[in-house]
Write an enzyme that holds these catalytic residues in place. Structure first.
Site, mmCIF file in Angstrom:
data_model
loop_
_atom_site.group_PDB
_atom_site.id
_atom_site.type_symbol
_atom_site.label_atom_id
_atom_site.label_comp_id
_atom_site.label_asym_id
_atom_site.label_seq_id
_atom_site.Cartn_x
_atom_site.Cartn_y
_atom_site.Cartn_z
ATOM 1 N N CYS A 187 2.633 -8.473 0.111
ATOM 2 C CA CYS A 187 3.891 -7.806 -0.221
ATOM 3 C C CYS A 187 4.539 -8.565 -1.370
ATOM 4 O O CYS A 187 3.959 -9.482 -1.941
ATOM 5 C CB CYS A 187 4.821 -7.741 0.989
ATOM 6 S SG CYS A 187 5.416 -9.340 1.582
ATOM 7 N N HIS B 75 -4.245 17.989 2.273
ATOM 8 C CA HIS B 75 -4.926 17.973 3.565
ATOM 9 C C HIS B 75 -3.882 18.128 4.657
ATOM 10 O O HIS B 75 -2.680 17.945 4.431
ATOM 11 C CB HIS B 75 -5.719 16.678 3.756
ATOM 12 C CG HIS B 75 -4.922 15.434 3.560
ATOM 13 N ND1 HIS B 75 -4.554 14.971 2.308
ATOM 14 C CD2 HIS B 75 -4.414 14.533 4.447
ATOM 15 C CE1 HIS B 75 -3.863 13.852 2.425
ATOM 16 N NE2 HIS B 75 -3.767 13.566 3.719
#
Length: 632
Positions: free
Chosen positions: A389, A550
C-alpha cells in the site's frame, strides 16, 4: 443541477479527499518511529516530564525542528519520484525549516511532494537529450540546483506563508479556547478523519500548535483532539452490542486493532456504513474535549499512533485522571448516540453491507470484486507474497497478517506473506496484492510479480484465489496430457466473434454481449441483468480500449459453462471518460472467470499500440480469435 450530477460531484470530492489523505498517510506513517522517539524523550526529560533532565532534554528539540520535517519531506518526495524525488524533497524542506522557529511539519508536507514532482517533470523533459557519458553529471547537478532553488523559495516564500497560517490558526484556536468553544473543533476533526485527513490535521496543524503550547505549559490539549480513540471505540462498541451479522461479529478484532494498535482507520467503514453515525463520533469528540478542558488534561507530545498505550505514554504527571476521563467520556457518549441509531435501524447489517462500506472507506468508488488479477503461479513454486500500500503499514499489514494466518492453517507454512510500501516491494516478490487504484504504481515497482488487485485489504477473496491457483497448478501435468477436466480446450469460438458493430450506448453494448453469451449456450437470460448491475456498480473497462463485462456474483447460478464472446466496435463505446473498442463478454463457471480475467489482462498488456489498433479495426475474425483464444 440534477441529483445525479450533484451526487457525482460529491463522490468526486470524496474520492479526491481520500486520495489526498492516503498520500499524506504515505508521508507520515513510515516515520511514526521518529514521532515515538521524540515523544518518548520529551515525556521523560523535559522539566514537567517523568525524569526531568535539562541536559538530555536538549535531544528532543532538534528532532521536532529538523529530523521529523526532513523525514516527512523525504517521504513525500520519494512517494512522487522514489529516491531521487526524496533527496530533492529533503533539500527543499531544509529551506522551509531554516526560515521558521516552529516545527515545519506542514511545510515539509508541501515542499517534499512539490520537489519530487518538479524533479520528475525535469527529468522527463531532458530524457534522451543528455550526451552519452554525461548522465551522472547532469543528474547530480540538476538535483542539486533544483533542490537549492527550491530551498531558497521555501525559505523566502513557503516558510513565511506557513508561519502566517500557523499564526492565524493559533490566534483562532486561542480565541476558541478563551470562549470555551474548543469542543466545537470536533465538528471538523471527526468527519475529516473519515476522509483520511487525520494525518493532515493532526501532524500538519494540531501538532505544531501543541508543541508551542507544550513548551510554554508542559502539556497541550491539541495533541489529544484527533488522537483520542474514544469516539471510534464507542461506535465499535455500539455495533458489538446492537449490530447484526458480520458488522457485529467483526467488531471485537476491530476494537483491539483500534484501541491497542492505534489504527483509527479500522472504524471508518463502520461509520460509512451508516453515515448518520458521524453524529455519534462528533458528539463523543465534543464530550471528550469538554472533559479534557474542564479537568486540565493534555499530552507532552503527539500520540503516535493514536492508541491508548501511546496516549498514556505521553501523559505528563498530574494529567492521568483528566486524560482517562477524556477517553472514557468520549467512548460512552459516542457509544450511547451510535446505539440509538443502530437499534432503530430497520436494515440488518450483513457481510455484504459491511463489505460495501469498507470499499467506500478505502475509496468511495471502490465497489466491485477484484478488477483485474493475474495469478498464474506456474513454472515455479510459490514462496513469497507481498501486500503493498502507500505507506506499507496499517491496512496492508492487516491484510498480510490475515492471509498469512489462513495459509498456515491450510498447511502452506513455506509461503512467506509480508507487507511493504509501494516503492519498496522486494524484487523477489512473486505475487503482490494491492488496491486496484494503486495498480499502476505497484506494477511499475514490481514488474516481475503477478498482481492481485483488491478493493479492500482485509475483506477479499485473495486466499480463495491463491488456493484455487495452487490447486490448478497440481493439475498442470494432467491438463498438458490432454485431460481437460471440466474445461473446454478454448473458451472462444470463431462463431462468437462479432466485427464492425455500430456504436451504441454502454448498456446496449453490454446487453448485446450478454445476448451473445446466451446464444452461445454459456448462460441463461438472467445473466444479462447481472452484467448490467455489475457495470452500474463498477466499470468493467480495464484500459487499452478493452472492456470485460461480466455478471455479478448473484447470477452465478445462471452460468451453464465457461466461455467468452468478443464484440468489436471500431468507432468505440463510451465507458465514462474512456472508450472501449473491444468488449469481451465473460461467463466463468465456478472460479473460472478469475483466470479468464487474469489471462485476458496479461495478454492485452503485451499488445503494442499498433496491435491494438489492428484489433480495433480488423475485418478478419481470425485476428481476434488468435489473440483471445490464446489468452485462455
Amino acid at each position: 443541477m440534477s441529483t445525479a450530477t450533484s451526487s457525482a460531484q460529491s463522490l468526486g470530492f470524496q474520492e479526491a479527499m481520500q486520495k489526498f489523505g492516503r498520500f499524506l498517510s504515505g508521508m507520515v506513517l513510515p516515520n511514526i518511529g521518529a514521532f515515538i522517539a521524540w515523544g518518548f524523550l520529551t515525556a521523560l526529560f523535559i522539566p514537567t516530564g517523568w525524569l526531568p533532565n535539562e541536559y538530555l532534554a536538549q535531544v528532543g528539540g532538534p528532532m521536532s525542528k529538523w529530523l521529523i520535517p526532513l523525514l516527512l519531506g523525504y517521504s513525500g518526495g520519494a512517494a512522487v519520484y522514489k529516491h531521487r524525488g526524496g533527496v530533492v524533497g529533503t533539500i527543499a524542506t531544509a529551506g522551509v525549516i531554516a526560515g521558521a522557529d516552529i516545527p515545519m511539519f506542514l511545510g515539509a508536507m508541501i515542499m517534499g511532494p512539490l520537489a519530487g514532482y518538479l524533479m520528475k517533470k525535469f527529468d522527463a523533459a531532458i530524457e534522451d537529450k543528455i550526451p552519452t557519458g554525461f548522465e551522472m553529471l547532469v543528474n547530480n547537478f540538476s538535483a542539486g540546483i533544483l533542490g537549492g532553488v527550491l530551498a531558497v523559495l521555501a525559505f523566502v516564500g513557503v516558510g513565511p506563508v506557513v508561519l502566517a497560517a500557523n499564526g492565524v490558526l493559533r490566534s483562532g484556536v486561542e480565541g476558541i479556547v478563551a470562549a470555551g468553544l474548543l469542543p466545537l473543533a470536533s465538528v471538523i476533526i471527526e468527519p475529516a478523519k473519515i476522509l483520511f485527513l487525520n494525518n493532515a490535521i493532526n501532524h500538519g496543524v494540531l501538532s505544531p500548535l501543541g508543541i508551542q503550547q507544550a513548551e510554554e505549559f508542559g502539556k497541550s490539549m491539541f495533541f489529544l483532539l484527533e488522537a483520542n480513540p474514544g469516539p471510534g471505540l464507542g461506535v465499535l462498541l455500539a455495533y458489538w452490542f446492537f449490530g447484526k451479522g458480520m458488522a457485529k461479529d467483526s467488531t471485537p478484532g476491530a476494537m483491539i486493532i483500534h484501541l491497542l494498535g492505534g489504527i483509527h482507520e479500522i472504524y471508518f467503514p463502520y461509520v460509512l456504513m451508516k453515515p448518520v453515525l458521524l453524529i455519534a463520533v462528533i458528539a463523543g469528540g465534543m464530550a471528550g474535549v469538554a472533559t479534557l478542558q474542564l479537568l486540565g488534561g493534555g499530552l507532552i507530545a503527539p500520540s503516535s499512533p493514536g492508541s491508548i498505550i501511546a496516549v498514556l505514554a505521553m501523559t505528563p504527571k498530574g494529567a492521568f485522571i483528566a486524560n482517562m476521563a477524556d477517553f472514557l467520556v468520549a467512548t460512552v457518549v459516542s457509544c450511547a448516540v451510535a446505539s440509538v441509531f443502530i437499534k432503530v435501524s430497520a436494515t440488518e447489517e450483513s457481510g455484504e453491507s459491511l463489505e460495501e462500506a469498507k470499499a467506500a472507506m478505502q475509496e468511495r468508488k471502490q465497489r466491485g470484486q477484484v478488477a483485474v488479477s493475474a495469478v498464474r503461479i506456474s513454472g515455479s513454486e510459490l514462496t513469497n507474497i507481498v501486500y503493498a500500500c502507500d505507506a506499507g503499514m496499517g491496512s496492508s499489514a492487516l491484510g498480510a497478517a490475515s492471509l498469512r494466518k489462513k495459509l498456515r492453517n491450510a498447511g502452506y507454512t513455506h509461503i512467506s506473506v509480508t507487507n511493504a510500501a509501494i516503492g519498496n516491494i522486494p524484487k523477489d516478490a512473486q505475487i503482490v496484492v494491492t488496491h486496484e487504484k494503486l495498480a499502476q504504481r505497484a506494477m511499475e515497482d514490481s514488474p516481475q510479480a503477478e498482481h492481485i488487485l483488491v478493493r479492500n485489504f482485509t475483506q477479499n477473496d485473495v486466499f480463495e484465489q491463491i488456493i484455487a491457483r495452487l490447486s490448478e497448478n497440481k493439475m498442470d501435468g494432467v491438463m498438458a496430457a490432454g485431460q481437460s477436466g471440466s474445461r473446454e480446450k478454448h473458451v472462444l469460438d470463431l462463431t462468437n466473434i462479432q466485427l464492425g458493430l455500430k456504436s451504441v450506448s454502454k448498456e446496449e453494448a453490454i446487453t448485446a454481449a450478454g445476448k451473445a453469451l446466451v446464444k452461445a449456450g454459456f448462460v441463461d437470460e438472467g445473466y444479462i441483468e447481472g452484467m448490467l448491475k455489475r457495470e452500474a456498480d463498477i466499470s468493467t473497462y480495464v484500459g487499452k480500449g478493452i472492456a470485460i463485462p461480466h455478471g455479478e456474483a448473484a447470477v452465478k447460478d445462471t452460468i451453464r459453462q465457461s466461455g467468452i464472446v468478443v464484440l468489436q466496435y471500431p468507432e468505440g463505446i463510451k465507458f465514462g471518460n474512456d472508450t472501449a473498442h473491444i468488449l469481451v463478454g465473460i461467463a466463468g463457471k465456478d472460479n473460472d472467470h478469475l483466470s479468464i480475467l487474469a489471462n485476458i489482462a496479461a495478454t492485452m498488456d503485451e499488445c503494442s499500440d499498433d496491435e491494438l489498433e489492428k484489433l480495433y479495426n480488423t475485418k478478419d475474425a481470425n485476428v481476434l480469435y488468435e489473440r483471445f483464444a490464446l489468452a485462455n
